[in-house]
Design a protein around this motif. Structure first.
Motif, PDB file in Angstrom:
ATOM      1  N   ASP A  33      13.527  21.821  29.394  1.00  0.00           N
ATOM      2  CA  ASP A  33      13.292  20.943  28.245  1.00  0.00           C
ATOM      3  C   ASP A  33      11.813  20.577  28.151  1.00  0.00           C
ATOM      4  OD1 ASP A  33      13.639  19.463  30.640  1.00  0.00           O
ATOM      5  OD2 ASP A  33      14.065  17.643  29.511  1.00  0.00           O
ATOM      6  N   ARG A  38      11.815  17.025  24.559  1.00  0.00           N
ATOM      7  CA  ARG A  38      13.061  17.235  25.320  1.00  0.00           C
ATOM      8  C   ARG A  38      13.932  18.340  24.730  1.00  0.00           C
ATOM      9  NH1 ARG A  38      10.931  15.640  29.473  1.00  0.00           N
ATOM     10  NH2 ARG A  38      10.753  13.440  29.856  1.00  0.00           N
ATOM     11  N   ARG A  39      13.368  19.143  23.833  1.00  0.00           N
ATOM     12  CA  ARG A  39      14.117  20.261  23.263  1.00  0.00           C
ATOM     13  C   ARG A  39      14.084  21.459  24.190  1.00  0.00           C
ATOM     14  NH1 ARG A  39      12.330  20.357  16.910  1.00  0.00           N
ATOM     15  NH2 ARG A  39      13.777  18.731  16.245  1.00  0.00           N
ATOM     16  N   VAL A  56      18.740  24.550  21.709  1.00  0.00           N
ATOM     17  CA  VAL A  56      20.093  24.509  22.265  1.00  0.00           C
ATOM     18  C   VAL A  56      20.179  23.364  23.268  1.00  0.00           C
ATOM     19  CG1 VAL A  56      20.507  26.992  21.973  1.00  0.00           C
ATOM     20  CG2 VAL A  56      19.478  26.155  24.098  1.00  0.00           C
ATOM     21  N   THR A  57      21.400  23.060  23.674  1.00  0.00           N
ATOM     22  CA  THR A  57      21.605  22.087  24.738  1.00  0.00           C
ATOM     23  C   THR A  57      21.442  22.783  26.086  1.00  0.00           C
ATOM     24  OG1 THR A  57      23.963  22.516  24.944  1.00  0.00           O
ATOM     25  CG2 THR A  57      23.285  20.853  23.306  1.00  0.00           C
ATOM     26  N   ARG A  58      21.357  22.016  27.134  1.00  0.00           N
ATOM     27  CA  ARG A  58      21.245  22.607  28.467  1.00  0.00           C
ATOM     28  C   ARG A  58      22.503  23.414  28.792  1.00  0.00           C
ATOM     29  NH1 ARG A  58      21.808  22.672  33.841  1.00  0.00           N
ATOM     30  NH2 ARG A  58      19.949  22.837  35.119  1.00  0.00           N
ATOM     31  N   GLU A  59      23.662  22.903  28.434  1.00  0.00           N
ATOM     32  CA  GLU A  59      24.916  23.615  28.697  1.00  0.00           C
ATOM     33  C   GLU A  59      24.953  24.959  27.963  1.00  0.00           C
ATOM     34  OE1 GLU A  59      24.775  20.345  27.663  1.00  0.00           O
ATOM     35  OE2 GLU A  59      25.054  19.570  29.700  1.00  0.00           O
ATOM     36  N   GLN A  60      24.449  24.983  26.725  1.00  0.00           N
ATOM     37  CA  GLN A  60      24.388  26.242  25.986  1.00  0.00           C
ATOM     38  C   GLN A  60      23.430  27.226  26.649  1.00  0.00           C
ATOM     39  OE1 GLN A  60      23.356  24.401  22.239  1.00  0.00           O
ATOM     40  NE2 GLN A  60      25.370  24.874  21.351  1.00  0.00           N
TER      41      GLN A  60
END
Length: 197
Positions: A33, A38-39, A56-60
């Protein structure tokens, strides 16, 4: 600044491997990130230097980096000062997974910090790293490093700074015959990281 890179090869790769890699890199200060926004940025392959960016999110990212749905994912990693590190995780036709980290755009101190973080992360037995190459200037970027590291079946024109291979691969590669090396389990290491005796 340079077009340097760090490339490692892995015989097996899964979502837990991607989770472990990202977690170890984050613990060493190389984060997925951006330090301000934080992206988490994915890069789509394309003709442009930066490709198309999506967030995307961290999980993605973990899901995609585990190569469960794709054979390649490109994304950015970040240092605390906002310096970016391009990362690629790619599965080859033979199933070998290549991790490639760009060192271009980083000063020498940041390069060394990133390289240290990557080496520690890929050194975990669970990641099954069969070898790696570090080329701080990028002179050997055209070499098929996965072909060399995994099979020892190709040659290189320019020596990288550091090359690590499994002993059985190193033994069949004539370019390494008589070259100083040392053992760092599970690899034999050649190049500038070889201690002078």
């Amino acid at each position: 600044m340079s077009d340097g890179f760090f490339c490692s090869c892995h015989l097996c790769w899964s979502r837990p491997d991607a989770e472990s890699l990202l977690g170890d890199l984050e613990a060493a200060g190389v984060r997925a990130d951006h330090p301000v926004t934080r992206r988490i940025t994915l890069l789509s392959p394309g003709a442009g230097g930066s490709g198309t960016q999506s967030f995307v999110t961290r999980e993605q990212l973990v899901l995609l980096a585990g190569l469960q749905r794709l054979d390649q994912v490109d994304f950015l990693l970040w240092l605390a000062g906002g310096e970016e590190v391009r990362a690629r995780i790619r599965r080859g036709e033979d199933g070998t997974v290549e991790l490639r980290f760009g060192l271009g755009g980083l000063g020498r101190a940041d390069q060394e910090r990133v390289v240290r973080a990557i080496r520690e992360a890929i050194g975990r037995p669970s990641l099954l790293c069969v070898g790696f190459v570090l080329d701080r200037e990028g002179a050997s970027a055209a070499t098929d490093w996965p072909g060399f590291i995994v099979k020892g079946s190709v040659y290189f024109d320019c020596w990288p700074d550091t090359l690590a291979l499994l002993p059985e691969v190193a033994a069949v590669q004539p370019q390494l015959s008589g070259v100083n090396s040392f053992e760092q389990s599970p690899w034999v290491v050649y190049g500038s990281d070889v201690p002078s005796r």
